[in-house]
Design a protein around this motif. Structure first.
Motif, mmCIF file in Angstrom:
data_model
loop_
_atom_site.group_PDB
_atom_site.id
_atom_site.type_symbol
_atom_site.label_atom_id
_atom_site.label_comp_id
_atom_site.label_asym_id
_atom_site.label_seq_id
_atom_site.Cartn_x
_atom_site.Cartn_y
_atom_site.Cartn_z
ATOM 1 N N ARG A 143 0.926 -1.350 0.031
ATOM 2 C CA ARG A 143 -0.055 -0.033 -0.009
ATOM 3 C C ARG A 143 0.715 1.433 0.052
ATOM 4 N NH1 ARG A 143 -4.580 -1.525 4.347
ATOM 5 N NH2 ARG A 143 -5.859 -3.216 3.168
ATOM 6 N N ASN A 144 1.996 1.362 0.759
ATOM 7 C CA ASN A 144 2.782 2.378 0.702
ATOM 8 C C ASN A 144 3.490 2.625 -0.754
ATOM 9 O OD1 ASN A 144 2.346 3.399 3.435
ATOM 10 N ND2 ASN A 144 3.605 2.104 4.259
ATOM 11 N N THR A 145 3.941 1.549 -1.131
ATOM 12 C CA THR A 145 4.425 1.547 -2.395
ATOM 13 C C THR A 145 3.664 2.333 -3.382
ATOM 14 O OG1 THR A 145 6.128 -0.282 -1.925
ATOM 15 C CG2 THR A 145 5.570 0.261 -4.388
ATOM 16 N N PHE A 146 2.218 1.826 -3.435
ATOM 17 C CA PHE A 146 1.128 2.476 -4.432
ATOM 18 C C PHE A 146 0.946 3.957 -4.120
ATOM 19 C CE2 PHE A 146 -2.966 3.236 -5.630
ATOM 20 C CZ PHE A 146 -3.309 2.617 -6.990
ATOM 21 N N HIS A 147 0.856 4.146 -3.147
ATOM 22 C CA HIS A 147 0.708 5.684 -2.453
ATOM 23 C C HIS A 147 2.026 6.471 -2.790
ATOM 24 C CE1 HIS A 147 -3.014 4.855 -0.453
ATOM 25 N NE2 HIS A 147 -2.521 4.319 0.492
ATOM 26 N N ALA A 148 3.112 5.921 -2.746
ATOM 27 C CA ALA A 148 4.547 6.484 -3.199
ATOM 28 C C ALA A 148 4.491 6.805 -4.987
ATOM 29 C CB ALA A 148 5.717 5.794 -2.647
ATOM 30 N N LEU A 149 3.903 5.646 -5.453
ATOM 31 C CA LEU A 149 3.920 5.832 -6.692
ATOM 32 C C LEU A 149 2.718 6.795 -7.186
ATOM 33 C CD1 LEU A 149 4.882 4.611 -9.481
ATOM 34 C CD2 LEU A 149 3.091 2.819 -9.184
ATOM 35 N N GLN A 150 1.911 6.915 -6.496
ATOM 36 C CA GLN A 150 0.863 7.802 -6.994
ATOM 37 C C GLN A 150 1.445 9.429 -6.642
ATOM 38 O OE1 GLN A 150 -2.201 7.174 -4.009
ATOM 39 N NE2 GLN A 150 -3.673 6.948 -5.794
ATOM 40 N N LYS A 151 2.188 9.580 -5.707
ATOM 41 C CA LYS A 151 2.729 11.078 -5.368
ATOM 42 C C LYS A 151 3.888 11.252 -6.520
ATOM 43 C CE LYS A 151 6.619 11.210 -3.298
ATOM 44 N NZ LYS A 151 7.754 11.101 -2.346
ATOM 45 N N VAL A 152 4.803 10.058 -6.868
ATOM 46 C CA VAL A 152 5.599 10.268 -7.914
ATOM 47 C C VAL A 152 5.281 10.486 -9.176
ATOM 48 C CG1 VAL A 152 7.871 9.302 -9.034
ATOM 49 C CG2 VAL A 152 7.431 9.116 -6.505
ATOM 50 N N THR A 153 4.021 10.029 -9.599
ATOM 51 C CA THR A 153 3.402 10.065 -10.796
ATOM 52 C C THR A 153 2.934 11.514 -11.022
ATOM 53 O OG1 THR A 153 2.838 7.630 -10.964
ATOM 54 C CG2 THR A 153 1.671 9.495 -12.330
#
Length: 425
Positions: A143-153
């Motif tokens: 989940r944290n990886t997904f949220h980090a990917l949202q931010k970076v995107t």
């Protein structure tokens, strides 16, 4: 003719099925979809399940009774002149054959076997808790990886807009600099800013690939692409509204460390009972047959043996088991106190981030593109200077970067709260 029709129909149905599967694979995946794929195929979870099965096998082993012991002794391979004549064993063989047979069975006292079975069951519970911990850790990281990917995107989309806009301006300024209609230093400034933003874009794209690769390994989807993920930032309401009133009770019942401490305490108590039972000597019951070795030619006797607990009454192991119970009780009390402090800290942080994010726009990239385009028009109309345009771009991106980082911490804090409790809210 009929065969051709059936072949065409089968081809059509197969094509439709493949198209449907392809459409299913290419649908936009949310974090919930990724979790479902992760639960179905993650190898670390499979390894943890094997540990549970191994613990079940240990329970089965502890349920088994000890095997009896069979011993054959005093078997003579030859005879001398002093032997007595015995009845033959079969035919004419065995008139001088002597041997003894002993059969012995261990009888455990004080319920030692049942106590070992109970300890093995508690060890299975510990293996199940290890599985839950593995699942919780991996899901938390996913989940944290997904949220980090949202931010970076979101950051990558903003910087991509900047790179596109600065690249256009760089081309225009280069033409004007060659025509000597503008100062060449302005061209160098815009070119340097373009190179800097391109470097930032590459860095963000590299970070995107790292997060995406992590999601691929979690879900076992080697063809997963950014386009397959629902990465758009959206407002999910106030997360603090999802916090239940009985938060502390939920944490006490589901927090993995507390559950493990409770299981360890039960295990220590069961081990104490086993050590106390080990004070009671076990019995060895035997039956023996002796042929030609005593005053009776065919002797059958019974016997029983046991240790005399004169010197070793298992005092040391009993004392160690009692100390472990006290140790586990102290550890459990410390865990409850630490859990209370952690819950209070996380709830306070979540409210702090929520108040900071209140009223902020969710769709950032589209607004930024529009604002930057208007500002570029003002630059071309010489209503703002080049330095003002560059400063505005950097300031705006820094502000939005801070907002995105704050939003990521907001989601991560909520995930950490659920992780601490030990269940979803």
């Amino acid at each position: 003719m009929a065969h051709k029709f059936i072949f065409a129909l089968c081809t059509f149905l197969l094509s439709s099925l493949l198209y449907a599967q392809e459409a299913t694979v290419k649908k936009t995946l949310t974090v919930t979809d990724l979790e479902s794929l992760f639960l179905a195929s993650n190898y670390e979870l499979l390894i943890a399940k094997y540990e549970i099965e191994r613990a079940e096998a240990e329970i089965l082993q502890q349920r088994l009774f000890p095997n009896p012991t069979l011993a054959i002794s005093e078997l003579n391979l030859w005879s001398n002149r002093t032997h007595e004549q015995l009845a033959p064993l079969f035919g004419r063989y065995g008139r001088s054959q002597q041997f003894g047979v002993d059969l012995e069975q261990l009888i455990e006292t004080a319920g030692k076997r049942k106590k070992r079975v109970h300890i093995a069951q508690l060890e299975k519970t510990d293996a199940q808790l290890d599985f839950e911990e593995t699942l919780l850790n991996l899901r938390y990281d996913l989940r944290n990886t997904f949220h980090a990917l949202q931010k970076v995107t979101a950051q990558e989309q903003q910087v991509a807009v900047l790179v596109d806009q600065f690249s256009q301006l760089s081309e225009q300024y280069e033409r004007h600099a060659n025509l000597q209609t503008i100062n060449r230093a302005d061209f160098f400034r815009i070119q340097s800013a373009t190179i800097s933003w391109k470097e930032e874009l590459v860095s963000l794209q590299d970070e995107q690939l790292e997060h995406l690769d992590r999601l691929k390994r979690y879900t076992h989807l080697p063809d997963l692409r950014l386009q397959d993920l629902a990465l758009s930032l959206r407002t999910e309401g106030q997360l603090t509204s999802l916090i239940p009133a009985n938060l502390q009770e939920l944490a006490y019942n589901n927090h993995l460390d507390l559950k493990r401490a409770q299981n360890n305490q039960s295990l220590a108590q069961s081990e104490l009972k086993l050590e106390e039972a080990n004070r009671v000597p076990d019995l060895n019951i035997g039956i023996s047959y002796d042929r030609g070795g005593n005053i009776m030619r065919d002797f059958v006797g019974f016997g029983i043996s046991m240790d005399l607990p004169l010197f070793n009454k298992n005092q040391g192991n009993i004392r160690a088991a009692k100390l472990r119970i006290q140790q586990e009780e102290s550890a459990r009390s410390g865990l409850r106190m630490a859990l209370d402090n952690t819950l209070e800290k996380l709830v306070s942080q979540l409210r702090l981030y929520e108040n900071a994010l209140d009223g902020q726009p969710a769709e950032l990239t589209e607004n930024f593109s529009l604002i930057l385009e208007n500002y570029a028009k003002n630059l071309r109309a010489q209503q703002v200077t080049l330095m003002e345009f560059i400063d505005f771009s950097e300031s705006y991106v820094d502000a939005q970067k801070a907002f995105l980082q704050l939003q990521e911490k907001y989601y991560q804090t909520f995930e950490e709260l659920k992780y601490t409790i030990g269940k979803d809210l």
